[in-house]
Design an enzyme around this catalytic site. Structure first.
Site, mmCIF file in Angstrom:
data_model
loop_
_atom_site.group_PDB
_atom_site.id
_atom_site.type_symbol
_atom_site.label_atom_id
_atom_site.label_comp_id
_atom_site.label_asym_id
_atom_site.label_seq_id
_atom_site.Cartn_x
_atom_site.Cartn_y
_atom_site.Cartn_z
ATOM 1 C CB SER A 182 3.028 12.638 42.501
ATOM 2 O OG SER A 182 2.267 13.022 43.628
ATOM 3 C CG HIS A 210 5.826 10.588 39.662
ATOM 4 N ND1 HIS A 210 5.035 10.783 38.560
ATOM 5 C CD2 HIS A 210 4.981 10.432 40.711
ATOM 6 C CE1 HIS A 210 3.769 10.764 38.932
ATOM 7 N NE2 HIS A 210 3.705 10.549 40.227
ATOM 8 C CE LYS A 242 1.567 7.718 38.301
ATOM 9 N NZ LYS A 242 1.377 7.576 39.717
HETATM 10 C C1 LIG Z 1 0.373 7.365 40.637
HETATM 11 C C2 LIG Z 1 0.961 7.146 41.973
HETATM 12 C C3 LIG Z 1 0.595 6.060 42.761
HETATM 13 C C4 LIG Z 1 -0.525 5.139 42.372
HETATM 14 O O1 LIG Z 1 -0.155 4.301 41.326
HETATM 15 P P1 LIG Z 1 -1.293 3.653 40.419
HETATM 16 O O2 LIG Z 1 -0.623 2.491 39.780
HETATM 17 O O3 LIG Z 1 -1.712 4.690 39.467
HETATM 18 O O4 LIG Z 1 -2.385 3.232 41.354
HETATM 19 C C5 LIG Z 1 1.253 5.865 43.952
HETATM 20 N N1 LIG Z 1 2.209 6.716 44.358
HETATM 21 C C6 LIG Z 1 2.571 7.794 43.649
HETATM 22 C C7 LIG Z 1 3.632 8.702 44.166
HETATM 23 C C8 LIG Z 1 1.947 8.048 42.435
HETATM 24 O O5 LIG Z 1 2.265 9.127 41.740
#
Ligand SMILES: *Cc1c(COP(=O)(O)O)cnc(C)c1O
Length: 393
Positions: A182, A210, A242
């Site tokens: 991330s 991602h 995302k």
């Molecule tokens: C953003 C993210 C999460 C958390 O997801 P949310 O739905 O925002 O709680 C988990 N793992 C990774 C790698 C992330 O980038």
């Protein structure tokens, strides 16, 4: 303890964070229109969003949300196992399973909760979790919650994973990794991890927050791109906040995995279901992501354009071929200063500091969206070039 003694204690801690340039502040975003945000009355180009495909404000996604809210109301009213699991949740799960090439999928309210639910349902105090050192914080927290032994290996170091697996042990072993990291944007050595897991009879879970929607021929993610099915990677987690531009998360895999999560994942069982209208918005976004391949092509092409030109400017980027293009600056104060100059010039690029990234590797985490134009990318590059030049003097 009185409120004022608590405040004094906390005040000392906050002052220390401030002194180390690690104090965090929220900026109030006044309006959002695609890749533009308004902050303090000024419009900025947003290079800090994970809305990679530009779907968060898409009219069809918004319409799906609105229509489903009229039909189902706003809140689900209860957990999935009580009365909160609606037809639209169910349909979305079936579509996510088909899209990722897995037997079943299960919706969670957030990615943070999905990771907590999966890891605590699958491992316990006699098990071992092998985790990449740069895994997302939610995976680290989940491992701690599971009470399994947590061994973190150096980033991408498959030889270290092999050594840890060879060392044996009594319990079950679960390898856990981000698919796309991330804060770094690189892709995990997925095929090698899958091979190691198979050879050592270990589990493998990939958090593709991602990669989902962005990588792979139809956007099914980093595993699809690497040709790894549920046999090779039994546990796939993806998020909907995302690339899909919505909210929520899912886990996909074989029926036995999903049934186990329904029985045992506490962050699934003991929480209100995702609002049905968000599931409807997710369905609309998934359909657009699937049909409109140009969004993936556009965001990846913009990232590539940025890399090529940044290279010509002598800016050193990390080895990433995804929309996440970090510029590591080192000290937290430097990252803050660059971020402030960029904001002044009309670009929102957030500084990322410890503990989100290791101390001494503070960075600008630059992200692109299919909604950006080449001119947006060039405007950012122009500012970065001026900053780099000023820094060199
Ligand atoms: C953003 C993210 C999460 C958390 O997801 P949310 O739905 O925002 O709680 C988990 N793992 C990774 C790698 C992330 O980038």
């Amino acid at each position: 303890m009185t409120a004022s003694t608590l405040s004094r204690r906390l005040g000392a801690r906050l002052a220390e964070q401030r002194a180390r340039d690690l104090y965090r502040q929220r900026r109030v975003v006044e309006a959002v229109a695609g890749t533009r945000v308004r902050i303090d009355g000024r419009e900025l180009i947003n290079f800090s969003s994970n809305d990679y495909l530009g779907l968060a404000g898409h009219p069809q996604v918004v319409a799906a949300l609105r229509e489903a809210a009229l039909e189902y109301g706003v809140g689900a009213g209860a957990a999935h196992l009580i009365s909160g699991h609606t037809r639209v949740h169910h349909q979305f799960e079936e579509e996510l399973a088909a899209f990722t090439g897995r037997e079943r999928a299960l919706l969670f309210s957030t990615g943070y909760m999905a990771n907590a639910g999966v890891i605590t349902a699958l491992t316990g105090r006699h098990d071992l979790i092998l985790a990449d050192r740069l895994n997302h914080a939610s995976l680290v927290d989940a491992a701690q919650l599971s009470r399994a032994r947590l061994q973190r290996y150096a980033h991408g170091d498959v030889a270290a994973v092999a050594r840890l697996l060879d060392a044996g042990g009594d319990g079950w072993r679960l390898i856990v990794s981000d698919g796309v990291f991330s804060m770094d944007g690189d892709v995990a050595p997925l095929a090698q991890l899958a091979r190691l897991a198979a050879d050592h009879d270990a589990g493998l879970m990939i958090d593709d927050a991602h990669g989902f929607g962005v990588l792979g021929e139809n956007g099914a993610g980093s595993l699809a791109e690497a040709g790894l099915d549920a046999g090779a990677v039994p546990v796939l987690m993806g998020t909907l906040g995302k690339a899909l531009g919505v909210f929520g998360a899912f886990v996909a895999g074989e029926a036995a995995l999903i049934e186990t999560l329904i029985q045992s994942a506490r962050s699934y069982i003991y929480t209100t279901a995702l609002p049905p209208a968000l599931a409807a918005a997710g369905r609309a976004a998934l359909s657009l992501a699937e049909r409109e391949a140009w969004r993936r092509e556009q965001v990846l092409a913009l990232a590539q354009r940025f890399r090529t030109r940044a290279g010509q400017l002598g800016l050193e980027l990390l080895p990433s071929r995804t929309p996440i293009q970090p510029l590591v600056l080192g000290e937290a104060a430097t990252a803050l200063r660059w971020s402030a100059v960029l904001r002044e010039a009309g670009c929102l690029v957030q500084a990322i500091r410890s503990p989100t990234v290791p101390a001494g590797s503070a960075r600008l985490r630059i992200t692109f969206s299919a909604g950006h134009t080449e001119a947006d990318v060039d405007a950012l590059l122009e500012c970065l070039a001026a900053l780099a030049q000023a820094e060199a003097k």
